[in-house]
Design an enzyme around this catalytic site. Structure first.
Site, short mmCIF file in Angstrom:
data_model
loop_
_atom_site.label_atom_id
_atom_site.label_comp_id
_atom_site.label_asym_id
_atom_site.label_seq_id
_atom_site.Cartn_x
_atom_site.Cartn_y
_atom_site.Cartn_z
N SER A 538 0.99 -1.09 0.02
CA SER A 538 0.06 0.02 -0.15
C SER A 538 0.74 1.37 -0.12
O SER A 538 1.62 1.40 -0.77
CB SER A 538 -1.02 0.01 1.11
OG SER A 538 -1.88 0.88 1.07
N ASP A 624 -9.78 -3.72 -5.96
CA ASP A 624 -9.12 -2.99 -4.66
C ASP A 624 -9.57 -1.50 -4.88
O ASP A 624 -9.53 -0.89 -5.80
CB ASP A 624 -7.40 -2.97 -4.88
CG ASP A 624 -6.77 -2.33 -3.54
OD1 ASP A 624 -7.47 -1.34 -2.91
OD2 ASP A 624 -5.80 -2.50 -3.25
N HIS A 658 -8.45 -4.85 -1.36
CA HIS A 658 -7.04 -4.35 -0.80
C HIS A 658 -6.24 -5.15 -0.06
O HIS A 658 -4.94 -5.57 -0.12
CB HIS A 658 -7.31 -2.97 0.03
CG HIS A 658 -6.17 -2.12 0.18
ND1 HIS A 658 -5.34 -1.63 -0.86
CD2 HIS A 658 -5.54 -1.96 1.51
CE1 HIS A 658 -4.36 -1.03 -0.27
NE2 HIS A 658 -4.64 -1.16 0.99
#
Length: 694
Positions: A538, A624, A658
């Protein structure tokens, strides 16, 4: 296309001009996931990645079996008391998801755990395996029970896009009520009598911006919006104080917060503002008997704890003043004591303030550790439930007897296969950054490992998120093969207090990247590492892309998971999920030329060039909503077309969000895939960077 042939992404020049700067983005077309060419390209990348890693199939399967073999597959959590019930979850061998349960409480001591068996008299609340059915992805977003324990609100997601459907279950009869509400976000809160449930919804940019009130038994079309946040920098949430006396509606940006409260006995009343928002002031509130507790940073960089009268919650009187060396993280109020979670010298701690007794801090057995309050829904209790772990000690659940000042170990996660904590050792190292700042590094290895050794260096460094010392069953597959694992606690995180965060954001973001490189060089020059594979996800994926540009020669490989590598283009587009919210973290390049120039100077995608890069594995998910799949897809395409070195691999999970795949066995397979690649690259060493470009 052969899986041995690298996919070549077509170039469709798209022009972008900001602040007089014209840029051609030849891979912008990949942002359209409805374009058949996009899907075909992602599938070709998956086939190429599979072909390039086919030689690791045996190692991958071995690691999966090791993770599985160390895990007690049929297990249950330590029950937590709430009202007349003990609540817990359990897993069963062969099943992907957990099962939420409860049983009637008798006494204050948790029932005896029986490994491999359900507890006598249990009632199943939610079985994730039954709810998931044949869906390749499944997640529960909300699970909240009325104060009287009769009704459960729960929400489910079957795609990974974090838009959930809310349902209600009568826990006495097992009946699923007719009430059904689609497209809600995480969280929610009940009124005191259980007649109303408050929930949040998100806008087109995936920003939670509305709080709704649903009256049980009425159509969702009749639900009332009790609050709507119009400022696109702010998001909203709803919850209860621990006492369940007040509903708490919070609106917050990255740097500012505003809280509204409502007596939970009067759910149709109006929420009252505690203190109007003021830029840069953050605060949170809990109820403690005849007063409120307020944790805030007004004139207190590391936060202070204050009290406020019930009739005037905006008037704050210090209880724990600000400290330069201690960051106050959270406060929990109970009927007879207050618990403060804090951070000092890069480690977490817990302070207890008993009514009528001296405050004290809880002592823990290891100098390197992570501890936090966990699972304390009961307001009237003399015990504190807390979670504890270190890099060598598996996750542990303790009760802390406040009057006796005694820690009582309730459970330590079993690790099968002959694991002994004493076979491993952990260390704290300190690197020196370019500006002289000392950067902490947490290190773990198996005793007897010959140094220098192949090393995995993990980093994050954003949002004041701290990567505290933790235990990993999967990591043992690296340590047992002679690798060292390290975490670089770089600026932009919160490990060393609020200032640590401030020095790694906005126009000081590059400190995050140079800190990580400094940590890598420290491990190299200090005799720890023979080669380093970097890993992050991320915002930590942004870190991976940035350090690959900054110092590619330092790394034998880079793993970037759901990586935020096209940060400038994303933050320039307010229509994308969460962009405007992020301006307080990264700056606003859309309206500020200086911010634009600074971000352009470090964002990974913009800075790919013809230098020699280490092998890179980028992992993403099609659904995501936090870091869109096209960021790593574009990055890998540009690396392959422009850079030397590699290979550059992209793996896209075509049915997840995600967090990747949702089932635990699926997640173990994914981790085994990543760890096998890391082992391969670590063994090849830095020389692989130059050998593959000859």
């Amino acid at each position: 296309m052969s899986s041995d042939t690298p996919p070549v992404a077509k170039k469709v020049p798209a022009e972008r001009t900001h602040h007089g700067d014209t840029v051609i983005d030849e891979y912008a077309w990949l942002a359209d996931k409805d374009d058949p060419d996009t899907v075909l390209y992602l599938e070709a990348e998956n086939a190429f990645t599979e072909g390039q890693t086919e030689h690791l199939d045996g190692l991958r399967e071995s690691i999966f079996q090791e993770i599985k073999g160390r895990t007690l597959e049929t297990d249950l959590s330590v029950p937590t008391r709430k009202g007349g019930w003990w609540y817990y979850s359990r897993t069963e061998e062969g099943k992907q998801y957990g099962i939420q349960c409860r049983l009637r409480a008798s006494g204050d001591t948790p029932p005896e755990l029986k490994a491999g068996e359900p507890l006598d008299g249990e009632r199943v609340l939610l079985d994730g395996n039954e709810l998931a059915g044949d869906s390749p992805f499944f997640a529960i977003g909300t699970s909240s029970i009325t104060p009287d324990g009769t009704t459960l609100a729960y929400s489910t997601d079957f795609s990974g896009n974090e838009r959930f459907t809310l349902r209600f279950k009568n826990l006495d009869s097992g009946e699923i009520l007719a009430d059904e509400i689609p497209d809600i976000f995480y969280g929610g809160a009940w009124s005191a009598d259980g007649s109303a449930f408050f929930y949040t919804t998100i806008d087109d940019a995936w920003r939670p911006y509305r709080v709704h009130r649903h009256i049980i038994g009425t159509p969702s079309a009749d639900d009332v919006v009790v609050y709507e946040e119009s400022d696109e920098r702010f998001w909203v949430g709803i919850g209860l104080t621990r006492s369940e006396r007040y509903l708490v509606l919070g609106a917050g940006s990255k740097i500012t917060s505003e809280v509204r409260i409502l007596d939970a006995d009067y759910p149709t009343g109006e929420f009252a503002v505690v203190r109007p928002r003021r830029t840069g002031v953050e605060y949170a509130l809990d109820h403690a008997g005849d007063r409120f507790l307020v944790l805030h940073n007004e004139g207190a960089e590391n936060f202070e704890l204050a009290t406020a009268p019930l009739e005037d919650p905006g008037t704050w009187t210090p209880l724990i003043p600000h400290s330069e060396d201690t960051r106050l993280l959270d406060v929990d109020a109970f009927s007879d004591h207050v618990v403060v979670h804090f951070r000092r010298d890069g480690l977490t701690g817990i302070r207890v303030l008993p009514a009528g007794d001296e405050p004290h801090e809880i002592s823990f057995p290891e100098t390197i550790h992570a501890a936090e309050p966990a699972g304390n829904p009961e307001y009237h209790t003399g015990r504190l439930r807390l979670a504890y772990a270190s890099m060598v000690t598996p996750p542990s659940v303790y009760d802390y007897d406040i009057s006796k000042r005694e820690l009582i170990l309730l459970k330590r996660r079993p690790v099968l296969g002959g694991f002994e904590p004493g076979d491993y050792e952990q260390f704290r190292e300190w690197a020196v950054a370019d500006d002289g700042t000392r950067i902490p590094i947490s290190v773990v290895m198996k005793k007897g490992t010959q140094r220098p050794a192949p090393t995995v260096l993990y980093g994050y460094g954003s949002y004041e998120t701290s990567i505290d010392p933790s235990f990993s069953v999967a990591r043992l597959s690296l340590l047992d093969r002679g690798l060292v694992f390290a975490v670089a606690h770089v600026r932009g995180g919160g490990e060393m207090g609020r200032r640590w965060y401030e020095e790694g954001k906005l126009d000081r973001k590059k400190n995050t990247f140079s800190d990580f490189v400094a940590a890598a060089r420290h491990l190299d020059q200090g005799g720890w590492s023979s080669s380093i594979v970097a890993r992050g996800g991320s915002a930590g994926g942004l870190l991976m892309g940035a350090v690959a540009n900054l110092a590619p020669e330092e790394f034998a490989g880079v793993v970037a998971e759901v990586p935020f590598v096209d940060a400038l283009n994303t933050i320039l587009d307010p229509s994308l999920p969460l962009t405007v919210i992020e301006w307080d973290e990264w700056g606003d390049p859309l309206h500020n030329a200086d911010v634009y120039a600074y971000m352009k100077s470090y964002t990974p995608y913009e800075n790919v060039d013809g230098r020699t890069y280490p092998p890179i594995l980028a992992i993403t998910s099609l659904n995501d909503t936090r870091v869109l799949y096209h960021e790593p897809a574009k990055w890998i395409a540009r690396l392959r077309a422009t850079a030397g070195g590699g290979p550059f691999l992209l793996k896209t999970e075509m049915g997840a969000g995600h967090g990747g795949r949702s089932g635990r066995y699926d997640a173990w397979h994914e981790e085994a895939f990543t760890l096998s690649w890391i082992l391969d690259r670590a063994a090849a060493g830095k020389t692989a960077v130059t050998e593959e470009t000859k």
